[in-house]
Write a protein that holds these residues in place. Structure first.
Motif, PDB file in Angstrom:
ATOM      1  N   THR A 169       0.864  -1.194   0.000  1.00 47.62           N
ATOM      2  CA  THR A 169       0.000   0.000   0.000  1.00 47.62           C
ATOM      3  C   THR A 169       0.889   1.229   0.000  1.00 47.62           C
ATOM      4  OG1 THR A 169      -1.625  -1.195   1.323  1.00 47.62           O
ATOM      5  CG2 THR A 169      -1.877   1.192   1.179  1.00 47.62           C
ATOM      6  N   THR A 192       1.010   5.333   0.449  1.00 45.97           N
ATOM      7  CA  THR A 192       0.266   6.485   0.981  1.00 45.97           C
ATOM      8  C   THR A 192       1.045   7.755   0.712  1.00 45.97           C
ATOM      9  OG1 THR A 192      -0.589   5.097   2.781  1.00 45.97           O
ATOM     10  CG2 THR A 192      -0.784   7.478   3.055  1.00 45.97           C
ATOM     11  N   MET A 201       1.307  11.615   1.737  1.00 49.83           N
ATOM     12  CA  MET A 201       0.838  12.555   2.746  1.00 49.83           C
ATOM     13  C   MET A 201       1.489  13.911   2.529  1.00 49.83           C
ATOM     14  SD  MET A 201       1.514  10.180   6.045  1.00 49.83           S
ATOM     15  CE  MET A 201       2.971   9.426   5.317  1.00 49.83           C
ATOM     16  N   PRO A 226      -4.992  12.233   2.755  1.00 49.23           N
ATOM     17  CA  PRO A 226      -3.902  11.464   2.140  1.00 49.23           C
ATOM     18  C   PRO A 226      -4.392  10.795   0.855  1.00 49.23           C
ATOM     19  CG  PRO A 226      -4.816  10.246   3.985  1.00 49.23           C
ATOM     20  CD  PRO A 226      -5.528  11.561   3.958  1.00 49.23           C
ATOM     21  N   ILE A 265      -4.168   7.350  -1.028  1.00 50.25           N
ATOM     22  CA  ILE A 265      -3.819   5.965  -0.712  1.00 50.25           C
ATOM     23  C   ILE A 265      -4.099   5.110  -1.941  1.00 50.25           C
ATOM     24  CG2 ILE A 265      -4.277   3.991   0.786  1.00 50.25           C
ATOM     25  CD1 ILE A 265      -5.159   5.986   2.938  1.00 50.25           C
ATOM     26  N   ASP A 319      -3.121   1.135  -3.841  1.00 49.87           N
ATOM     27  CA  ASP A 319      -2.450  -0.178  -3.773  1.00 49.87           C
ATOM     28  C   ASP A 319      -1.464  -0.288  -4.916  1.00 49.87           C
ATOM     29  OD1 ASP A 319      -5.575  -1.663  -2.791  1.00 49.87           O
ATOM     30  OD2 ASP A 319      -3.879  -1.024  -1.550  1.00 49.87           O
ATOM     31  N   GLU A 366       4.815   7.044   1.530  1.00 53.08           N
ATOM     32  CA  GLU A 366       5.152   5.897   2.397  1.00 53.08           C
ATOM     33  C   GLU A 366       4.650   4.622   1.742  1.00 53.08           C
ATOM     34  OE1 GLU A 366       4.685   5.771   7.004  1.00 53.08           O
ATOM     35  OE2 GLU A 366       2.911   4.780   6.177  1.00 53.08           O
ATOM     36  N   ASP A 411       3.964   0.672   2.543  1.00 53.18           N
ATOM     37  CA  ASP A 411       3.838  -0.352   3.589  1.00 53.18           C
ATOM     38  C   ASP A 411       3.675  -1.696   2.903  1.00 53.18           C
ATOM     39  OD1 ASP A 411       2.004   2.156   5.021  1.00 53.18           O
ATOM     40  OD2 ASP A 411       3.688   1.262   6.087  1.00 53.18           O
ATOM     41  N   GLU A 469       9.953   5.363   3.392  1.00 59.85           N
ATOM     42  CA  GLU A 469       9.407   6.678   3.074  1.00 59.85           C
ATOM     43  C   GLU A 469      10.254   7.373   2.044  1.00 59.85           C
ATOM     44  OE1 GLU A 469       7.444   7.736   7.435  1.00 59.85           O
ATOM     45  OE2 GLU A 469       9.016   8.984   6.597  1.00 59.85           O
ATOM     46  N   PRO A 478       0.687  14.984   9.648  1.00 61.96           N
ATOM     47  CA  PRO A 478      -0.667  14.433   9.540  1.00 61.96           C
ATOM     48  C   PRO A 478      -0.891  13.191  10.396  1.00 61.96           C
ATOM     49  CG  PRO A 478       0.587  13.964   7.560  1.00 61.96           C
ATOM     50  CD  PRO A 478       1.426  14.855   8.382  1.00 61.96           C
ATOM     51  N   ARG A 479       0.155  12.694  11.046  1.00 60.20           N
ATOM     52  CA  ARG A 479       0.000  11.470  11.848  1.00 60.20           C
ATOM     53  C   ARG A 479       0.286  11.676  13.324  1.00 60.20           C
ATOM     54  NH1 ARG A 479       2.052   6.332   8.250  1.00 60.20           N
ATOM     55  NH2 ARG A 479       0.385   6.506   6.705  1.00 60.20           N
ATOM     56  N   TRP A 532      -6.125   5.070   7.984  1.00 53.83           N
ATOM     57  CA  TRP A 532      -5.702   6.364   7.484  1.00 53.83           C
ATOM     58  C   TRP A 532      -6.607   6.919   6.389  1.00 53.83           C
ATOM     59  CZ3 TRP A 532      -2.909   8.732  10.759  1.00 53.83           C
ATOM     60  CH2 TRP A 532      -1.978   8.025  11.539  1.00 53.83           C
ATOM     61  N   ARG A 533      -7.564   6.125   5.949  1.00 50.62           N
ATOM     62  CA  ARG A 533      -8.482   6.641   4.923  1.00 50.62           C
ATOM     63  C   ARG A 533      -9.505   7.606   5.531  1.00 50.62           C
ATOM     64  NH1 ARG A 533      -7.910   3.649   0.123  1.00 50.62           N
ATOM     65  NH2 ARG A 533      -6.684   1.759   0.460  1.00 50.62           N
ATOM     66  N   SER A 590     -10.706  10.814   6.861  1.00 50.60           N
ATOM     67  CA  SER A 590     -10.194  12.183   6.814  1.00 50.60           C
ATOM     68  C   SER A 590     -11.323  13.193   6.638  1.00 50.60           C
ATOM     69  CB  SER A 590      -9.171  12.314   5.668  1.00 50.60           C
ATOM     70  OG  SER A 590      -8.661  13.616   5.590  1.00 50.60           O
TER      71      SER A 590
END
Lengths: 127, 509
Positions: free
Chosen positions: A64, A66, A68, A76, A78, A80, A105, A107, A119, B62-63, B430-431, B433
């Motif tokens: 995945t 992401t 940010m 964010p 996101i 796949d 990022e 994962d 990252e 953001p985290r 995290w989706r 928001s």
């Protein structure tokens, strides 16, 4: 109560003397991240390279990606990443939604259940 | 038996709307001596979480709880709450929980120092505020959990220091930038503290809403901290002990503005006659009555500058700003963000204030008044406040609606990093928001800005009708033109694609 708070505050103070290193869980030896092309505002392909512990290409991982921004509260991106060749995974639906500083990022959940993350800071220039 | 004086001062007009304290259980709750603590403790807990995450957690804005709670949720919620209720964040301010520690420190110091007379205005807090905005931009506080945590430390430390060295209320009234932002824009709020029956205040000798009171069953228990009023004389007695009065020196029957009112409700608890109400009032109620006309120039200047700083704060997030900043950097042969920002902030400050003064003087002259610049400013400055609140509100609301739900994964992430909770394998979503679809963000912002621009126009109209008679139609033109231009500029800024900072002067990480 107030002494506990004071102790907590003093502890935070000592711990806050310098910012902690980011990416504590990053496994740079197993995961590498790059943009397939130069960063521009809009659709982008993020390429993720995964290696097993024996340095062989990782097959069948769940990856995945992401994206940010460096500001709290911005949504964010996101997406796949699907495997395109041995150990290489690429996104199809990733897009930068604005110019500026991004942190991408990746994962990865390996077939053996282990996880790795990496990252990549990116600056998307204005059009 | 208390001897009551036989004079009846004329109290100023106060709103006579619905009394929110008359809702079931509310008055009883607010008069409970620990009521404020109920609201302060959650914010204190949040501050502790923000400190821990800011210093120890993932250094991604953001985290992280520190950056998310301060720059997103606090700012978004503060404008919402001010618009819909009042100064609830000052009411729940955890900074005042340092009061216990400051009382201990009092024992070490010989006495409290008086706050300097020449600082008993909003000049110091205005300078602090511009310093805060400057620091925010130069050091990119919004992008740094670590610096955000240090900001929290700084705030608590400043509150403790000022509260220890100077009389209670000094920090709130003359120092706190956050509180004074709230004070200025609480003038937009639909509620205000009032006296339920002003005649009772006329006959009240001790004025405990201002000076506090001590109440016990027996006189011998009194410590001399305030006027003693026996428990048996208290209407709807709310316990024995010391009940402090207003620390920002507001006496309830004289309150005509939410400026300097922290909604701490000390007055509600201290009043021996249970004679304090929290009444609803119409939008713009305060602005059309111009409560600052007597010697509160610094208050007006603060309000005006906040309006223009609000424009700059948002303008600095769009492409035209970066183009201008690049032009300035090339012209001045510098890559120093500190210098460029200082110049831009100084220019906006001067331009904003100058423009306001120009509009005010032009309106007065066209209306046939030969007023001084100060008189003109104190008459027309109020029209800036709805414009400023509308734009700050639209801007903060944009970010809040874009990312408010992110507090869920951010808090999940905070707990996921705690050693004792690792076994729970918390996986933040995290989706989470947005609160509303993206396409609704601009219409909402534009509606907020437009609504408050109309309110500003209404205030202008009331001023012309009150002060100018037939020449009001002429006097209205400068404010009308200014309000229209401000609203159009605001909507244009909101319509521009946003760009994250750092694209000109290098990444912020």
């Amino acid at each position: 109560m107030k002494y506990l708070l004071l102790l907590l505050s003093l502890s935070a103070l000592l711990l806050g003397c310098k910012p902690p290193q980011n990416n504590a869980d990053t496994d740079a030896s197993r995961v590498k991240l790059e943009l397939a092309e130069k960063a521009t505002n809009g659709p982008a392909t993020v390429r993720v390279y995964l290696l097993n512990e024996d340095n062989s290409a990782t097959e069948g991982a769940k990856v995945t990606v992401t994206g940010m921004m460096n500001h709290a509260g911005m949504e964010p991106v996101i997406a796949d990443a699907a495997q395109t060749s041995a150990g290489v995974y690429e996104t199809k639906d990733f897009a930068f939604t604005m110019a500026g500083d991004w942190i991408i990022e990746a994962d990865a959940e390996m077939p053996d259940g282990s996880k790795a993350t990496a990252e990549l800071p990116v600056t998307v220039p204005s059009n | 038996m208390i001897e009551l004086p036989q004079h009846s001062p004329r109290w100023p007009e106060q709103p006579r709307g619905f009394d929110l304290f008359s809702l079931p259980g509310v008055r009883h709750l607010i008069r409970w001596r620990y009521a404020r603590l109920i609201f302060q403790l959650p914010l204190l807990l949040l501050a502790v979480m923000a400190l821990l995450d800011g210093f120890l957690g993932q250094q991604l804005a953001p985290r992280n709880v520190a950056t998310t709670s301060i720059w997103l949720h606090y700012r978004g919620l503060v404008v919402l709450v001010l618009a819909l209720f009042g100064n609830a964040f000052c009411a729940a301010c955890p900074l005042m929980l340092t009061r216990g520690l400051s009382k201990r420190l009092d024992a070490i110091l010989p006495r409290k120092f008086p706050w300097p007379t020449f600082l008993k205005n909003k000049v110091f807090v205005t300078l602090l505020m511009v310093g805060y905005f400057y620091t925010y931009e130069v050091f990119n506080l919004w992008a740094s959990p670590w610096l955000s945590a240090w900001l929290i430390i700084g705030y608590f430390s400043a509150a403790l220091m000022v509260d220890t060295l100077f009389p209670a209320g000094t920090f709130c009234k003359y120092v706190c930038p956050l509180g004074n932002f709230n004070f200025v824009f609480a003038t937009a709020s639909p509620t205000q503290l009032t006296a339920t029956d002003p005649d009772i205040c006329s006959n009240c000798k001790e004025k405990p809403c201002l000076h506090g009171r001590e109440s016990y069953s027996d006189t011998s228990a009194a410590k001399g901290d305030a006027a003693f009023i026996p428990l048996s004389s208290i209407t709807h007695a709310n316990g024995a002990g010391y009940f402090p009065g207003c620390e920002t020196n507001l006496m309830v029957p004289t309150i005509t503005s939410n400026m300097d009112c922290t909604y701490c409700f000390n007055c509600v608890r201290a009043c021996p006659y249970d004679n304090v109400a929290l009444r609803t009032r119409a939008l713009g109620y305060e602005w059309v009555r111009q409560p600052w006309r007597k010697g509160r120039v610094s208050v007006m200047v603060l309000g005006i500058l906040l309006t223009f700083w609000g424009l700059l704060n948002a303008f600095a997030m769009i492409k035209p700003y970066y183009a201008f900043a690049t032009f300035l950097a090339e012209t001045l042969h510098t890559q120093s963000e500190a210098i460029i920002l200082a110049l831009i902030i100084a220019a906006v400050t001067a331009l904003g204030f100058g423009l306001t003064l120009l509009v005010a003087l032009a309106a007065d002259r066209l209306g046939g008044l030969k007023s001084t610049p100060r008189e003109a400013l104190m008459r027309w400055g109020y029209i800036m406040l709805p414009l400023g609140f509308g734009f700050w509100g639209a801007h903060y609301l944009f970010h809040f609606l874009t990312g408010a739900l992110s507090i869920v994964p951010v808090v999940q992430n905070f707990f996921a990093q705690q050693p004792l909770l690792v076994a729970f394998n918390i996986d933040p979503n995290w989706r989470l928001s947005r609160v509303v679809p993206m396409k609704m963000l601009f219409p909402i912002g534009a509606a907020v800005v437009s609504g408050y621009a109309l309110l500003s126009l209404y205030v202008s109209l009331k001023i012309t009708l009150r002060d100018f008679g037939r020449r009001g139609a002429l006097a209205l033109w400068p404010p009308l033109i200014f309000i229209t231009a401000f609203a159009l500029l605001s909507i244009w800024i909101l319509s521009q694609p946003m760009e994250m900072r750092g694209t000109i002067f290098g990444p912020t990480y």
